[in-house]
Design a protein around this motif. Structure first.
Motif, PDB file in Angstrom:
ATOM      1  N   UNK A 381       0.780  -1.274   0.035  1.00 45.09           N
ATOM      2  CA  UNK A 381      -0.073  -0.084   0.055  1.00 45.09           C
ATOM      3  C   UNK A 381       0.747   1.125   0.173  1.00 45.09           C
ATOM      4  N   UNK A 382       0.240   2.151  -0.616  1.00 46.44           N
ATOM      5  CA  UNK A 382       0.870   3.511  -0.650  1.00 46.44           C
ATOM      6  C   UNK A 382      -0.273   4.704  -0.052  1.00 46.44           C
ATOM      7  N   UNK A 383       0.361   5.858  -0.131  1.00 46.27           N
ATOM      8  CA  UNK A 383      -0.452   6.879   0.199  1.00 46.27           C
ATOM      9  C   UNK A 383      -0.166   8.356  -0.597  1.00 46.27           C
ATOM     10  N   UNK A 384      -1.110   8.831  -0.670  1.00 47.31           N
ATOM     11  CA  UNK A 384      -1.078  10.362  -1.445  1.00 47.31           C
ATOM     12  C   UNK A 384      -2.089  11.294  -0.268  1.00 47.31           C
ATOM     13  N   UNK A 385      -1.393  12.352   0.097  1.00 50.02           N
ATOM     14  CA  UNK A 385      -2.177  13.413   0.877  1.00 50.02           C
ATOM     15  C   UNK A 385      -1.817  14.857   0.458  1.00 50.02           C
ATOM     16  N   UNK A 386      -2.909  15.717   0.895  1.00 49.78           N
ATOM     17  CA  UNK A 386      -3.007  16.854   0.608  1.00 49.78           C
ATOM     18  C   UNK A 386      -3.256  17.652   1.802  1.00 49.78           C
ATOM     19  N   UNK A 387      -2.676  18.868   2.116  1.00 48.91           N
ATOM     20  CA  UNK A 387      -2.880  19.593   3.162  1.00 48.91           C
ATOM     21  C   UNK A 387      -3.270  21.087   2.775  1.00 48.91           C
ATOM     22  N   UNK A 388      -4.399  21.490   3.241  1.00 49.29           N
ATOM     23  CA  UNK A 388      -4.839  22.762   3.059  1.00 49.29           C
ATOM     24  C   UNK A 388      -4.894  23.668   3.956  1.00 49.29           C
ATOM     25  N   UNK A 428      -3.125  28.020   1.046  1.00 51.71           N
ATOM     26  CA  UNK A 428      -2.022  27.286   0.766  1.00 51.71           C
ATOM     27  C   UNK A 428      -2.287  26.140   0.737  1.00 51.71           C
ATOM     28  N   UNK A 429      -1.568  25.188  -0.154  1.00 55.96           N
ATOM     29  CA  UNK A 429      -1.789  23.641  -0.365  1.00 55.96           C
ATOM     30  C   UNK A 429      -0.336  23.107  -0.449  1.00 55.96           C
ATOM     31  N   UNK A 430      -0.243  21.842   0.289  1.00 58.81           N
ATOM     32  CA  UNK A 430       1.009  21.084  -0.023  1.00 58.81           C
ATOM     33  C   UNK A 430       0.530  19.562  -0.264  1.00 58.81           C
ATOM     34  N   UNK A 431       1.338  18.987  -1.085  1.00 60.25           N
ATOM     35  CA  UNK A 431       0.814  17.640  -1.683  1.00 60.25           C
ATOM     36  C   UNK A 431       2.273  16.811  -1.549  1.00 60.25           C
ATOM     37  N   UNK A 432       1.869  15.343  -1.103  1.00 63.17           N
ATOM     38  CA  UNK A 432       2.939  14.496  -1.148  1.00 63.17           C
ATOM     39  C   UNK A 432       2.280  13.177  -1.431  1.00 63.17           C
ATOM     40  N   UNK A 433       3.246  12.062  -1.919  1.00 56.45           N
ATOM     41  CA  UNK A 433       2.860  10.828  -2.091  1.00 56.45           C
ATOM     42  C   UNK A 433       3.776  10.010  -1.922  1.00 56.45           C
ATOM     43  N   UNK A 474      -3.280  33.896  13.958  1.00 54.62           N
ATOM     44  CA  UNK A 474      -4.800  33.454  14.374  1.00 54.62           C
ATOM     45  C   UNK A 474      -4.963  31.953  14.300  1.00 54.62           C
ATOM     46  N   UNK A 475      -5.891  31.448  14.955  1.00 53.17           N
ATOM     47  CA  UNK A 475      -6.086  30.073  14.823  1.00 53.17           C
ATOM     48  C   UNK A 475      -6.258  29.815  13.329  1.00 53.17           C
ATOM     49  N   UNK A 476      -5.547  28.596  12.763  1.00 49.73           N
ATOM     50  CA  UNK A 476      -5.562  28.562  11.227  1.00 49.73           C
ATOM     51  C   UNK A 476      -6.177  26.982  10.916  1.00 49.73           C
ATOM     52  N   UNK A 477      -7.350  27.181  10.371  1.00 49.35           N
ATOM     53  CA  UNK A 477      -7.872  25.772   9.847  1.00 49.35           C
ATOM     54  C   UNK A 477      -7.211  25.275   9.128  1.00 49.35           C
ATOM     55  N   UNK A 478      -6.731  23.894   9.215  1.00 55.40           N
ATOM     56  CA  UNK A 478      -6.342  22.917   8.017  1.00 55.40           C
ATOM     57  C   UNK A 478      -7.217  21.740   7.627  1.00 55.40           C
ATOM     58  N   UNK A 479      -7.092  21.501   6.432  1.00 57.56           N
ATOM     59  CA  UNK A 479      -7.871  20.143   5.846  1.00 57.56           C
ATOM     60  C   UNK A 479      -6.704  19.170   5.544  1.00 57.56           C
ATOM     61  N   UNK A 480      -7.030  18.036   6.022  1.00 56.75           N
ATOM     62  CA  UNK A 480      -5.952  16.996   5.459  1.00 56.75           C
ATOM     63  C   UNK A 480      -6.649  15.850   4.670  1.00 56.75           C
ATOM     64  N   UNK A 481      -6.491  15.825   3.451  1.00 52.19           N
ATOM     65  CA  UNK A 481      -7.110  14.620   2.562  1.00 52.19           C
ATOM     66  C   UNK A 481      -6.000  13.515   2.470  1.00 52.19           C
ATOM     67  N   UNK A 525     -10.015  17.195   9.865  1.00 55.60           N
ATOM     68  CA  UNK A 525      -9.920  18.663   9.884  1.00 55.60           C
ATOM     69  C   UNK A 525      -9.581  19.173  11.222  1.00 55.60           C
ATOM     70  N   UNK A 526      -8.597  20.130  11.229  1.00 54.42           N
ATOM     71  CA  UNK A 526      -8.050  20.552  12.220  1.00 54.42           C
ATOM     72  C   UNK A 526      -7.860  22.097  12.334  1.00 54.42           C
ATOM     73  N   UNK A 527      -8.081  22.646  13.231  1.00 51.92           N
ATOM     74  CA  UNK A 527      -7.931  24.325  13.351  1.00 51.92           C
ATOM     75  C   UNK A 527      -7.073  24.573  14.284  1.00 51.92           C
ATOM     76  N   UNK A 528      -6.078  25.593  14.289  1.00 49.28           N
ATOM     77  CA  UNK A 528      -5.245  26.122  15.478  1.00 49.28           C
ATOM     78  C   UNK A 528      -4.304  25.087  15.586  1.00 49.28           C
ATOM     79  N   UNK A 529      -3.104  24.952  14.861  1.00 50.74           N
ATOM     80  CA  UNK A 529      -2.172  23.812  14.892  1.00 50.74           C
ATOM     81  C   UNK A 529      -1.743  23.781  16.357  1.00 50.74           C
ATOM     82  N   UNK A 530      -1.592  22.525  16.678  1.00 46.02           N
ATOM     83  CA  UNK A 530      -1.164  22.275  18.063  1.00 46.02           C
ATOM     84  C   UNK A 530       0.308  22.440  18.333  1.00 46.02           C
ATOM     85  N   UNK A 531       0.534  22.813  19.713  1.00 45.02           N
ATOM     86  CA  UNK A 531       1.857  23.075  19.996  1.00 45.02           C
ATOM     87  C   UNK A 531       2.507  21.675  20.341  1.00 45.02           C
TER      88      UNK A 531
END
Length: 547
Positions: A381-388, A428-433, A474-481, A525-531
Motif C-alpha cells: 500500500x501507498x498513500x497520497x495526501x494534501x494539506x490545505x 496554501x496547499x501542500x501535496x505528497x505521495x 490567529x487560529x489557522x484551519x487546516x484540512x488534510x485529505x 479537519x483541524x484548526x489552530x495547529x497544536x503546540x
C-alpha cells in the motif's frame, strides 16, 4: 541545563512512534479540550531572585502568557500551595496542609484567573503530593484530564510523595496526565518531578530561569489542554554501558539534556537486523544566532564489554530555530555476521549491544506549531495526501510564514517533505505521495524509496511557522485529505530463535507481522495547529526475516 523528554522504543515487528502522541485537534470543538489544573509553587524559595524580580514574579508572568494564549473554550483551574504560612519549622505541620484551589477547572475566565495569580504570595512549604491529590479531586470525575505542575524544588512535606501519588492516580484508572516543569531545580527535584510526570504518561521539562519558564509554560499547558500523552514505559538510560537498562519489546520514555548521552542495551539474536532511530523535534525560536542554532543528534553502537563498534550516524541541523524534526537512524547488521578473532568479534553475532544517543548544541526555543497524524500502510500500500491551509485574513504579504509537511516511516525516518509560503490572506496547499511499501524497496538505488520498506504506522507532520516580525498567527484551519491505495499484500514474517546469546543473555523476539484492514479514504479537519513540546524519540526494531 535544558532537558526534554526522550522517547525510546523497542519492538520485534512494528512500532507506533512519537507522532502518535500528538493528536490533531479542532479548536472549534470545546469537547476536545481536556479540563486542566495548573499547580503553581508558592513556597518560600520562590522568593529567590530572578531576572526582573523574583522567581515568583517570573512564574506569574509565565502564567499570564499562558492565559493570554489559552482558547476561550478551554477549562482551566488554578491550585497553589505555600501561601498561608511561613516556611519555618514551627509552621511545618500547618504548611504541609496549606493547599488552596483558587479557581475551579471550569470554562476559562481569563481576568479572574489573572487576578487570582496576581494575588499569590510565596511564603511557605512544598506539599506537592498533597497538591496533586487535591488538584485531581477538583477535576471532573470522568473523561480526559490534565495537570500542569510548576515547582522550584522537591516536596518538603512527603509523605505523600508526589511520584507515588501520581502512580496511585493512574492505578485508579483515571484518564489523567501530569506534565511537570522544574523551575531552576536540582537533581533531586528533577528526578521527583520527572517520575510524577512519567507515571501518568506526561512530560517533564526544565526551565533554567524565568525567561525559559515564560517560553515553556504556554507550550506545555497547550499540550495538556489537547490531552497530549507521551506513550511508553518509563526507562532511565545511563551514560555508561555497565548500568544501561535492557530494552525489551515495547515503548519507553526517558529524558535527555543538552550535551548528554543516553545508553540502553538491546539483545539482538544471531541473524537479526536491528533498526534504531532517534528523533528530536525542536521548537521554533526567534533571534537565535547562526553559531547557536546548530544542533546535532548522534547515534553510536557498542558491543561486548562496551567495545566501540565504530558505527556512528550523526545528523546536523543548522537552522533548528525554524522548528524542525531532526532524525538519526541506523540499520545494524552486526548480528548477521559470524564472530571472528580480534576486537571486531565483539561487535558481531548474536549478543547484547548498546545503543547511545547524544544530543548536542541545543537551540534556545519558543513554541513551534505542529500537528501530527498517523496512517497505517500495509505491505503493497501507498498513500497520497494534501494539506490545505485556509484563509484567515490575519496576516499579509509582509508577514508571510513558511508551512511545511513531512512524511515519516514507521522507523521515524523522513520519506519526503513539501513546503510553501502562507500569508493568511490566501489559502496554501501542500501535496505528497509515497510508493507502495515493499520489503525489496530497501535494495533499490533511490534513497527515498529505500525508506519505504517497512509496513506499519506512517506519520504526517504539518507545521505552521510564525511569520517574521509577528508573535503569532490567529487560529489557522487546516484540512488534510488522505488516500490509501493498493491492496494489502503478504509481507515478510519475523521469527524468533532458540539460540542463546553469549553470556546466556535473554533473546528478545517477536511473532509474525500482522496485517490490518486497509483504509480507503478519510478526511481530517483541524484548526489552530497544536503546540508540540520539544520531544525526542528513539526506536529499535529487531527481527529476523523468513524468506
Amino acid at each position: 541545563m535544558p532537558r526534554v523528554p526522550l522517547t525510546a522504543a523497542l519492538t520485534a515487528v512494528a512500532l507506533t512512534v512519537l507522532p502518535a502522541s500528538f493528536p490533531a485537534v479542532a479548536q472549534a470543538d470545546p469537547g476536545l479540550y481536556a479540563p486542566t489544573m495548573l499547580i503553581l509553587d508558592a513556597s518560600g524559595s520562590m522568593e529567590r531572585p530572578d531576572q526582573g524580580g523574583t522567581m515568583m514574579d517570573s512564574a506569574k508572568r509565565a502564567v499570564r502568557a499562558f492565559v493570554a494564549s489559552a482558547p476561550a473554550e478551554s477549562s482551566v483551574g488554578l491550585t497553589t500551595y505555600g501561601t498561608g504560612t511561613s516556611n519555618s519549622e514551627a509552621d511545618k505541620a500547618a504548611g504541609c496542609r496549606d493547599v488552596q484551589v483558587l479557581r475551579q477547572p471550569t470554562t476559562i475566565d481569563k481576568p479572574a484567573l489573572i487576578t487570582a495569580v496576581d494575588g499569590i504570595h510565596a511564603r511557605g512549604w512544598t506539599p506537592m503530593g498533597t497538591a496533586l491529590r487535591q488538584a485531581a479531586d477538583a477535576l471532573p470525575d470522568s473523561g480526559s484530564r490534565s495537570i500542569v505542575l510548576v515547582s522550584d524544588g522537591d516536596d518538603t512535606c512527603s509523605p505523600p510523595d508526589p511520584c507515588e501519588v501520581a502512580k496511585e492516580l493512574k492505578q485508579q484508572g483515571l484518564d489523567l496526565i501530569v506534565h511537570s516543569i522544574g523551575f531552576a531545580v536540582d537533581d533531586k527535584a528533577r528526578a521527583q518531578l520527572t517520575c510524577a510526570a512519567q507515571a501518568t504518561g506526561g512530560t517533564y521539562s526544565d526551565a533554567a530561569d524565568g525567561a525559559a519558564l515564560e517560553r515553556l509554560l504556554p507550550r506545555v499547558s497547550s499540550a495538556a489542554l489537547r490531552n497530549y500523552q507521551a506513550t511508553g514505559t518509563p526507562i532511565t538510560g545511563t551514560d555508561e554501558y555497565r548500568t544501561a537498562p535492557v530494552a525489551k519489546p515495547g515503548q519507553y520514555l526517558d529524558t535527555i539534556g543538552q550535551q548528554q548521552k543516553r545508553l540502553c542495551a538491546v539483545d539482538v539474536p544471531a541473524g537479526a537486523t536491528a533498526y534504531f532511530t532517534g528523533i528530536v523535534s525542536f521548537p521554533r525560536a526567534k533571534g537565535v544566532s547562526m553559531t547557536e542554532d546548530m544542533n546535532a543528534l548522534e547515534l553510536r553502537v557498542f558491543g561486548r564489554d562496551g567495545v566501540d563498534c565504530n558505527i556512528r550516524e550523526r545528523e546536523l541541523e543548522t537552522r533548528a530555530s525554524d522548528g524542525v524534526a531532526l532524525t538519526v537512524a541506523k540499520t545494524f547488521e552486526g548480528a548477521t555476521e559470524e564472530p571472528t578473532s580480534g576486537d571486531s568479534a565483539q561487535c558481531k553475532g548474536g549478543r547484547r549491544y548498546y545503543f547511545e544517543l547524544n544530543w548536542d548544541l541545543v537551540a534556545k526555543g519558543s513554541p513551534a506549531r505542529y500537528v501530527f497524524y498517523r496512517v497505517r500502510l500495509d505491505w503493497g500500500q501507498g498513500l497520497a495526501y494534501r494539506v490545505r491551509f485556509a484563509e484567515t485574513g490575519g496576516a499579509n504579504s509582509t508577514a508571510a510564514s513558511n508551512v511545511e509537511t513531512t512524511l515519516y516511516s514507521p522507523l521515524g525516518r523522513e520519506i519526503d517533505s513539501d513546503t510553501t509560503v502562507y500569508t493568511g490572506r490566501s489559502s496554501a496547499e501542500l501535496v505528497l505521495a509515497s510508493v507502495p511499501v515493499r520489503y525489496a524497496n530497501r535494495d533499490l538505488s533511490d534513497a527515498q524509496v529505500q525508506r519505504q520498506a517497512v509496513a506499519g504506522w506512517h506519520y504526517i507532520a504539518v507545521k505552521l511557522g510564525i511569520p517574521m516580525g509577528a508573535d503569532a498567527l490567529p487560529p489557522t484551519p487546516i484540512q488534510l485529505d488522505v488516500t490509501v491505495s493498493g491492496a494489502a499484500e503478504p509481507g515478510p514474517s519475523y521469527v524468533g530463535t532458540s539460540a542463546q546469546l553469549e553470556a546466556d543473555q535473554p533473546v528478545a523476539v517477536g511473532g509474525p507481522a500482522t496485517v490490518a484492514r486497509p483504509w480507503a479514504l478519510y478526511v481530517l479537519i483541524g484548526a489552530g495547529v497544536a503546540l508540540v513540546v520539544g520531544i525526542g524519540t528513539a526506536i529499535v526494531v529487531v527481527g529476523r526475516r523468513r524468506d
